[in-house]
Design a protein around this motif. Structure first.
Motif, PDB file in Angstrom:
ATOM      1  N   GLY A  14       1.142   3.567  -3.349  1.00  0.00           N
ATOM      2  CA  GLY A  14       0.275   4.575  -3.335  1.00  0.00           C
ATOM      3  C   GLY A  14       1.273   5.985  -3.784  1.00  0.00           C
TER       4      GLY A  14
ATOM      5  N   LYS B 103       0.807  -1.168   0.072  1.00  0.00           N
ATOM      6  CA  LYS B 103      -0.098  -0.073   0.081  1.00  0.00           C
ATOM      7  C   LYS B 103       0.782   1.257   0.152  1.00  0.00           C
ATOM      8  CE  LYS B 103      -3.780  -2.297   2.664  1.00  0.00           C
ATOM      9  NZ  LYS B 103      -4.394  -2.186   3.900  1.00  0.00           N
ATOM     10  N   HIS B 104       1.637   1.409   0.861  1.00  0.00           N
ATOM     11  CA  HIS B 104       2.454   2.701   1.136  1.00  0.00           C
ATOM     12  C   HIS B 104       3.243   3.106   0.007  1.00  0.00           C
ATOM     13  CE1 HIS B 104       3.878   5.388   4.818  1.00  0.00           C
ATOM     14  NE2 HIS B 104       3.218   6.017   3.707  1.00  0.00           N
TER      15      HIS B 104
ATOM     16  N   SER C 206      -0.638   8.101   3.907  1.00  0.00           N
ATOM     17  CA  SER C 206      -0.730   7.759   2.680  1.00  0.00           C
ATOM     18  C   SER C 206      -0.499   8.963   1.709  1.00  0.00           C
ATOM     19  CB  SER C 206      -1.929   7.165   2.458  1.00  0.00           C
ATOM     20  OG  SER C 206      -3.070   8.024   2.627  1.00  0.00           O
TER      21      SER C 206
END
Length: 160
Positions: free
Chosen positions: A56, A52-53, A152
């Motif tokens: 993103g 995710k990180h 994020s």
């Protein structure tokens, strides 16, 4: 003491992997004269960081730059070889600069280190993001333990 909005970043040395091998980068030089979206992860190749990180910020790089960000950088308490391999495996392709904080000097100077020893990780950096404008912290978003929301790329975009 933990760094705050309005503070200057501490002087430290990162290392980045280049085609010519590991190269030191002085923080003062790196952040001078530009607006940088910097995010820190507990470790390269770890689940949330890899799923995710980092992805993103890669996916939102153009959107961040359209909002006045000159450079996007990821840091972790990992060596430059690991950071370089993780960047390559994650397809950063120049969208994100991978800054190794191998000894944790940067996160310690920020007051944002964490003890990951119960997971076999030792001292690491907390999960956070910041906007740094000419070496000064403009925004700072530090996650609560185990969370991934305010550090994020999407959250940063909402704040710009």
């Amino acid at each position: 003491m933990t760094i705050s909005v309005g503070d200057k970043l501490p002087a430290t040395t990162f290392v980045t992997m280049t085609d010519n091998g590991p190269q030191p980068i002085e923080s003062g030089e790196y952040f001078a004269g530009r607006r940088v979206a910097l995010f820190s992860v507990p470790g390269a190749f770890t689940p949330t960081c890899s799923a995710k990180h980092l992805p993103g910020f890669v996916a939102k790089a153009a959107d961040l730059k359209a909002k006045g960000i000159d450079e996007i950088a990821c840091t972790a308490v990992n060596d430059p070889f690991v950071m370089g391999a993780w960047g390559k495996a994650s397809g950063v392709d120049g969208a994100v600069t991978m800054l190794a904080d191998g000894n944790g000097a940067f996160v310690k100077a920020l007051g944002l280190e964490m003890d990951g020893s119960k997971f076999g990780l030792g001292t690491r950096g907390q999960r956070f993001s910041m906007v740094v404008n000419d070496g000064t912290v403009e925004q700072l978003h530090v996650e609560a333990p185990g969370e991934f929301r305010i550090s994020s790329a999407d959250y940063m975009l909402e704040q710009l």
